[in-house]
Every structure is written in C-alpha cells, then in structure tokens.
Design a protein around this motif. Structure first.
Motif, mmCIF file in Angstrom:
data_model
loop_
_atom_site.group_PDB
_atom_site.id
_atom_site.type_symbol
_atom_site.label_atom_id
_atom_site.label_comp_id
_atom_site.label_asym_id
_atom_site.label_seq_id
_atom_site.Cartn_x
_atom_site.Cartn_y
_atom_site.Cartn_z
ATOM 1 N N MET A 1 4.382 -17.339 40.633
ATOM 2 C CA MET A 1 3.841 -16.987 39.867
ATOM 3 C C MET A 1 2.936 -17.854 39.069
ATOM 4 O O MET A 1 3.182 -18.515 38.620
ATOM 5 C CB MET A 1 5.332 -16.351 39.369
ATOM 6 N N THR A 2 1.885 -17.226 38.809
ATOM 7 C CA THR A 2 0.876 -18.152 37.756
ATOM 8 C C THR A 2 1.442 -17.356 35.360
ATOM 9 O O THR A 2 1.635 -16.371 36.473
ATOM 10 C CB THR A 2 -0.166 -17.048 37.567
ATOM 11 N N HIS A 3 1.576 -17.929 35.144
ATOM 12 C CA HIS A 3 1.899 -17.419 33.344
ATOM 13 C C HIS A 3 0.811 -17.892 32.430
ATOM 14 O O HIS A 3 1.460 -18.543 31.760
ATOM 15 C CB HIS A 3 3.451 -17.871 33.347
ATOM 16 N N ALA A 4 -0.127 -17.413 32.903
ATOM 17 C CA ALA A 4 -1.292 -17.626 31.542
ATOM 18 C C ALA A 4 -1.005 -17.575 30.569
ATOM 19 O O ALA A 4 -0.233 -16.473 30.171
ATOM 20 C CB ALA A 4 -2.520 -16.910 32.439
ATOM 21 N N PRO A 5 -0.919 -18.505 29.444
ATOM 22 C CA PRO A 5 -0.174 -17.784 27.759
ATOM 23 C C PRO A 5 -0.485 -16.453 27.294
ATOM 24 O O PRO A 5 -2.303 -16.293 28.300
ATOM 25 C CB PRO A 5 -0.263 -19.047 26.966
ATOM 26 N N LEU A 6 -0.393 -15.826 25.998
ATOM 27 C CA LEU A 6 -0.253 -14.949 26.370
ATOM 28 C C LEU A 6 -1.678 -15.172 25.706
ATOM 29 O O LEU A 6 -2.350 -15.875 24.496
ATOM 30 C CB LEU A 6 0.295 -14.122 24.641
ATOM 31 N N PRO A 7 -3.243 -13.761 25.062
ATOM 32 C CA PRO A 7 -4.311 -14.415 23.845
ATOM 33 C C PRO A 7 -3.392 -14.770 22.740
ATOM 34 O O PRO A 7 -2.790 -13.891 22.629
ATOM 35 C CB PRO A 7 -4.516 -13.419 24.636
ATOM 36 N N ASP A 8 -4.738 -14.969 21.806
ATOM 37 C CA ASP A 8 -4.390 -14.660 21.095
ATOM 38 C C ASP A 8 -4.327 -13.288 20.078
ATOM 39 O O ASP A 8 -5.230 -12.283 20.655
ATOM 40 C CB ASP A 8 -4.693 -16.001 19.753
ATOM 41 N N PRO A 9 -4.172 -13.401 19.363
ATOM 42 C CA PRO A 9 -3.042 -13.725 18.116
ATOM 43 C C PRO A 9 -1.427 -13.370 18.500
ATOM 44 O O PRO A 9 -1.057 -12.236 19.556
ATOM 45 C CB PRO A 9 -3.153 -13.213 16.780
ATOM 46 N N VAL A 10 -1.328 -14.423 18.505
ATOM 47 C CA VAL A 10 0.564 -14.123 18.896
ATOM 48 C C VAL A 10 1.477 -14.065 17.855
ATOM 49 O O VAL A 10 0.751 -14.930 16.744
ATOM 50 C CB VAL A 10 1.334 -15.468 19.748
ATOM 51 N N ARG A 11 2.422 -13.236 17.293
ATOM 52 C CA ARG A 11 2.617 -12.750 16.215
ATOM 53 C C ARG A 11 4.438 -12.650 16.291
ATOM 54 O O ARG A 11 4.557 -11.837 17.206
ATOM 55 C CB ARG A 11 2.243 -11.150 15.770
ATOM 56 N N LEU A 12 4.644 -13.597 15.364
ATOM 57 C CA LEU A 12 6.583 -13.601 15.055
ATOM 58 C C LEU A 12 6.427 -12.213 13.460
ATOM 59 O O LEU A 12 5.707 -11.991 12.899
ATOM 60 C CB LEU A 12 6.614 -14.349 14.886
ATOM 61 N N VAL A 13 7.394 -11.216 13.529
ATOM 62 C CA VAL A 13 8.310 -10.587 12.593
ATOM 63 C C VAL A 13 9.726 -11.775 12.204
ATOM 64 O O VAL A 13 10.432 -11.942 12.485
ATOM 65 C CB VAL A 13 8.093 -9.473 13.377
ATOM 66 N N VAL A 14 9.680 -11.727 10.872
ATOM 67 C CA VAL A 14 10.513 -12.783 10.214
ATOM 68 C C VAL A 14 11.091 -12.077 9.638
ATOM 69 O O VAL A 14 10.614 -11.199 8.681
ATOM 70 C CB VAL A 14 9.778 -14.095 9.784
ATOM 71 N N LEU A 104 1.798 -4.617 17.456
ATOM 72 C CA LEU A 104 2.587 -5.402 18.481
ATOM 73 C C LEU A 104 2.913 -6.358 17.907
ATOM 74 O O LEU A 104 2.839 -7.676 17.265
ATOM 75 C CB LEU A 104 2.075 -5.751 20.171
ATOM 76 N N ALA A 105 4.661 -7.108 17.658
ATOM 77 C CA ALA A 105 4.639 -8.569 17.692
ATOM 78 C C ALA A 105 5.994 -9.035 18.395
ATOM 79 O O ALA A 105 6.048 -7.823 19.539
ATOM 80 C CB ALA A 105 5.806 -8.122 16.217
ATOM 81 N N HIS A 106 5.420 -10.026 19.060
ATOM 82 C CA HIS A 106 5.905 -10.565 20.286
ATOM 83 C C HIS A 106 7.300 -11.222 20.466
ATOM 84 O O HIS A 106 7.876 -11.733 21.212
ATOM 85 C CB HIS A 106 4.642 -11.631 20.438
ATOM 86 N N ALA A 107 7.842 -11.726 18.812
ATOM 87 C CA ALA A 107 9.074 -11.915 19.001
ATOM 88 C C ALA A 107 9.718 -12.054 17.784
ATOM 89 O O ALA A 107 8.985 -11.511 16.335
ATOM 90 C CB ALA A 107 8.548 -13.353 19.206
ATOM 91 N N CYS A 108 11.334 -11.887 17.230
ATOM 92 C CA CYS A 108 11.800 -11.535 16.405
ATOM 93 C C CYS A 108 12.423 -12.795 15.891
ATOM 94 O O CYS A 108 13.265 -13.612 16.475
ATOM 95 C CB CYS A 108 12.212 -10.440 16.251
ATOM 96 N N VAL A 109 12.535 -13.426 14.238
ATOM 97 C CA VAL A 109 13.292 -14.623 14.360
ATOM 98 C C VAL A 109 13.895 -14.423 13.011
ATOM 99 O O VAL A 109 13.336 -13.403 12.007
ATOM 100 C CB VAL A 109 12.048 -15.951 14.045
#
Lengths: 368, 368
Positions: A1-14, A104-109
């Motif tokens: 499996m290859t896991h190329a990083p996500l293309p920018d921008p990576v977006r967080l919801v805080v 799209l947000a990619h993760a929440c903190v």
C-alpha cells in the motif's frame, strides 16, 4: 500500500471553547499552529465574541456556536440539551464536510470533556464498519527515548477479545500514520506469573492476535506487562479501557508525585536551592523528557472521522501539539489506513472463521 | 476492641533460600533484624550447608530443607515435585506451629516466586472462613509522605464484588495492625467520567462497600482513580488483581524510566556531572523517598497464617524491611484483626441480606 500524503490544504476544525481555559489557550495555539504549518487551514468553532481576535487571520474561518459543553456537563447534556455547543458544531462540521454538505475538514480537535466528546462523536459520525466500539489512544514516553501508543484508555469497560483485536488494528493504523512505522509491533497487556496468565478474555484475545500475526496482518509481539509500556518493548500496547485508564491515571499521579518530591527536595534549604540552581539546566532537560504536554493529543479511533482530544488542562503549547498530531494523522490518511487494515485483518479473520465453518459443515453434510 | 501486642517472643520463620540471591541476602538481613529486635526469634529454613554461618546465632534455630523453588519453577513443581523445598518447609513450620505440632511461629517470610508461594500457602494453610480468595497487598509511597496500601496486586484475576469487599476487610485489618490506623479509609479503584463509571462488578462492589461503610464496619471513602493512589486520598485502595498488577508494574516501569532519565541527564557531560555532584545530597534524599526497598514486604492476606513476600530481587536492606513488616503484623495480631473484621463486616452483611429477604418475604406471605 502506498500512502502519499493528502494534497494541501489539510483542514482542521477546532472546538475553541473546550477545555479548562477555552479561547485563552486554544486561540494562541491555533495561531502558532498556522504559522508553523503554512499549508494548513483551520475552522474555528465557538462564540463569535470570544473568537473575534481571529477574524482577520489567514487560512482560517470562524463558525459560530452559541453554547459550551463544560468539563462537568453530563454526557446527556452534551448529547441532547446543548445542541449548539462548540463541541457538537465542530463534530457536525467534520461530518458535513465528509458527507459533501460543507467544505471538507480532515480532522477535529477538542479539549472538551472526554465522555461528552466521545458520545457526540459516536452519535454524529458513527463507527467504521468492522469496528464495534471506538477506543481512545495516546502515547506515553518510554526508556528508548521514543513513545508507546496505548489503547484503550477509557472509552470502554469490559472489552471482549474481538474488541481487543480491533484496538490492535486501530492502533497499528494510527502509529503507521502518525509515527511513520509501517508495521508497528503490538503487545497485549497481561499480568505476570503471580496468577494464572490473565482472564479468559485476555487468553482469547491472545489467540486472535496470534492468528492475525501469523497471517501477516499485524505485527503481534505477544503478552507484555505494565512495565513494558515504559520500557518501550512494543510500539503499541492494547488493553481493556478500565485497565488502561487506571494505568494512565496512576502514571500521571506517580509522575506528579515524583516531580513534587524533586521540587520539595531542591527547595528545602538554601544549600539545596544552590544545588538546584547549579543543576537547573540538567533538571530542565529531565523535565522536558517527561513533559506530558509534548505528548498531548489522544486519538478517538474507530469513528468515521478523525477526532483528537486534547487534555482539558492543556496550555497553548500542549494544545498546539494536539493540533499537530491531528494534522499529521489527517495528512497521512489515517482513515484510509484504518479502512485498509480492517479489510486485511478483520475481514480476513472473519473469512477464516467462515471458511472453518464451511470445512466443518462439509463432512457433516457428507455424513448426512 | 483492644489489641495489646503479643507477648514476647514473636517468632518468624524465614525461607532463606528464596529470591534471586538466597542466603547471601537473607542471612545478613536476618542478622540485622535480630540485632534490632532483641525480643524476636527466627526459624531459618534452608540447606544446612548454606546456613551454617547462622548456627551459633542467638534466638535462632535452623530447620533443614534440601530443595529450593527457583524463580522460574512452575507452580506445579513447587506444589507437588519439590516437597522438601525451603519455601514449603517454611510454610509447613508455620502451619505445624499453629496446629500445636511444633514451636509456634507467628509469621513466615519468603522472597521466593510469588505464584509458587501463594499456591503452597493456600494449599497448606487454607483460607480464613469468610474469605473466598487470598489477596496480595503492598504499600506504595504517596505525596502526603505516607503510604497507600493497595490490594489485590495479582493473586486473582476477575474478582467478584464480594471478593472486593473481602479485600477491603483484609486491607483494613492489615493497615490497622501494621500502620496503627484503627479505622483506615478505603477507596474502590474506578475510572473517571471518560466512560460509564466502571463495570457491573465495580458498581456492585461499590454498593457492598457503601453498605458496610454505612453500618460502621468499614471506613469507605468511595471511588478513587489511579492518581489517588499516589495522592494518598485513602489509606487503602482495593481493586481486581489484574488491574492492580498492571498498575504496580507500570508504576515500577515509570519510576525506573524516570530514574534512568535523571541519571542520563546528570552524566551527559562534565558540566552536568558537576551539577550532579553538587546536587548529590538532594538527589539522594529524593532517591530515599521513592526507594522501593523501604516498602518491601507484600502481605498474602486471607490465609490461616501470616505470610509475607519479599521482592525477589531484594537486597539485605529490603529483605530486612520485609522481616520487620511481618514482625509488626504478627506482634499487632493481624490474624485476630482479620477475624474480628470478618465477623463484624462479612457476617453482618450476610445477616443483612438474610434480614432483607425476611422483610420482603413477610408482606408476600401476608398477601398470600
């Protein structure tokens, strides 16, 4: 499996209102995070008045939420009463993005209370297919100078053998995404020779893990004991949430006590204080090694969305670390990795069970 | 209840061959113990050749045993194969004294392997009436400068609610005997708000403990979390043996890691070493505070005889502390205290259950 990083921008919801300190900690942390991650974007959720300092920030959008889940709010309040809380709106943003109804947000903190965050995340996001129960994973420093990822730390009590196997899968995906170890080793937390080796559940979990390890789906090391967490015997240690939570809190308590003893001894009299002054750079290096703020950011794993939980008492430095951890996980496609590992391990083991059943059914059918 | 100390002499029987180091540690410890306790007597058990240095010691008798249970011997070997082991003969001496077939020994101390020691003690001595399963109790230092007694540390896995109540009774008797706290407080180890508060077993144990506390039979504080052990929130913390063992070993691992970090930082370069030299008296005081050798000597509770287990790697200082702990427990009539508390708590709670059943039966009978 290859896991190329996500293309920018990576977006967080805080969730900017959560934690003991709210925006006075989360905003400076977000600002520092944006400065250090020039391709990242943030969605800041909270009361607009409290977040107005961030209005003109670059790569940053504010989403209003009128309510706040406090650290003492029961789960029910977070789930049903405060429906416009920053915590809930933040998770809602994550979900809406996933479902194509919002950017799209990619993760929440969030630094909000763990029970409430887990409950809201579970209800809104649901668990990933193949995972029965989400788990909480965090890292602890070890004597190798690295970290040991431990899960579950309290999302569940009374985990089954299957749950423990699933935790191993989730933990392996997390460590491969965040720490870049493609095949991290997994230990099953058990007790020593002082008693019969573990409960029935632990023995069964050991069998499931050994089978998955034998089939090359997991890098299973075997049983480990409590001290192995801090020795760094394995990259990952899986355990029941009750055991993990007790171990985590006992460790925090012991580290706090030892730190308090050191401080007390170095301030006991002027000679000790002089010694402390002269040893200060050394003591500071020691403190840095065991500084839990550096390890802040527990992952809520097994959900259809990436949620990271900061310690409630986090300062800006610690909260920024949680943001960075969530960013790394999202950028390195943790959700995809979880999915791939579930397909490989859990479906394979279910498949094996089905094949076994088939094998056994066949002679019976012939006999009939 | 008054508990006048036992009249002199109080006599301990010592498995001199057990532990990683055998007589090279146990004999000097016994000698130092005898010097400090002028009214104590010892029965030393082991291979006569290995114990000959003690032949002429005052207040001391040697009992021969030809075999040794090693630290790796499976329980079966200790139980059935090595029937003339120093461990088994020592326990046998304790039992024979109790049953009037030999000079009375009031307690037994061994550094042999825990599983074997517990098994041999259980088979030979049997459990006290009212106690289903023995438990292992030890003390851990706390931030108050005192100690917290924790049990069970690994004698059992999967403890029931009734077992946990019994552990509370045993722990209360131990702390009142050894630490002189007549009504020690008891906490039930549980997890925080991160999940539903504990498993069904823990909830039931909480109810039993609350009832015993309400009836004045125990000083029940309520739930505590892992960090409370080191805060010193309660005198005693009761938990399942699996949880206790993981917690104990994780704590040992963490303390070891932190000690290693301190050492590494103070020896990193000549400037750090100079700082370490100047801070040495302070660091030594700190080390003394967390020196586990001072707390050596776990009690095997719930047996019809007092058995104390020293850490296998104990040095003479540590082993002497285990002897002193056993001596204090015996002198302060730990067995009597266990018995009294069982009568008060367990029989009362059984009585209460019976009375409840009677109350409920009465209206039903009237209705019929």
């Amino acid at each position: 499996m290859t896991h190329a990083p996500l293309p920018d921008p990576v977006r967080l919801v805080v969730d900017c209102m959560g934690g003991d300190h709210g925006p006075s900690v989360t905003l400076p942390a977000c600002r520092a995070f944006l400065d250090k991650h020039p391709a990242a974007e943030l969605i800041l959720v909270g009361q607009p008045e409290a977040l107005k300092a961030a209005v003109a920030w670059p790569r940053c959008r504010i989403v209003a939420a009128s309510e706040v889940v406090t650290m003492d709010d029961p789960i029910e309040v977070a789930l049903r009463r405060k429906r416009d809380s920053s915590m809930r709106v933040a998770i809602q943003q994550l979900k809406a993005g996933r479902d194509g109804e919002a950017p799209l947000a990619h993760a929440c903190v969030s630094a909000g209370n763990t029970g409430a965050l887990m409950a809201v995340a579970k209800v809104l996001l649901k668990t990933v297919a193949g995972i029965d129960r989400p788990a909480i994973a965090a890292v602890m420093p070890n004597a190798n100078g690295g970290f040991t990822t431990v899960l579950d730390l309290g999302a569940n009590v009374d985990s089954s053998a299957e749950n423990l196997l699933q935790f191993a899968v989730l933990g392996s995906a997390l460590v491969s995404a965040v720490d870049g170890i493609e095949e991290p080793s997994v230990g099953l937390l058990n007790i020593g020779e002082e008693a019969i080796k573990g409960s029935e559940t632990i023995k069964q979990a050991g069998e499931l893990l050994r089978a998955a390890g034998g089939a090359g789906q997991l890098n299973f090391y075997g049983n480990v004991e409590g001290n192995d967490i801090f020795k760094g015997t394995t990259d990952i240690v899986v355990c029941d949430g009750f055991v993990g939570n007790v171990m985590l809190k006992a460790s925090e308590g012991l580290a706090g006590m030892m730190g308090g003893f050191i401080k007390a001894e170095f301030t006991r009299d002027w000679l000790s204080m002089l010694g402390g002054l002269l040893a200060k750079p050394v003591l500071n290096r020691f403190k840095r090694r065991v500084d839990h703020r550096r390890f802040n950011g527990a992952a809520l794993l097994g959900l259809r969305g990436l949620v990271f939980k900061s310690h409630g008492s986090a300062d800006a430095f610690a909260f920024e670390n949680a943001l960075a951890r969530a960013y790394d996980a999202a950028r390195n496609r943790l959700l995809d990795r979880v999915h791939e590992r579930i397909v490989a391990t859990l479906q394979a083991s279910t498949g094996a069970v089905a094949a076994d059943a088939g094998d056994k059914a066949a002679p019976a059918a012939q006999a009939a």
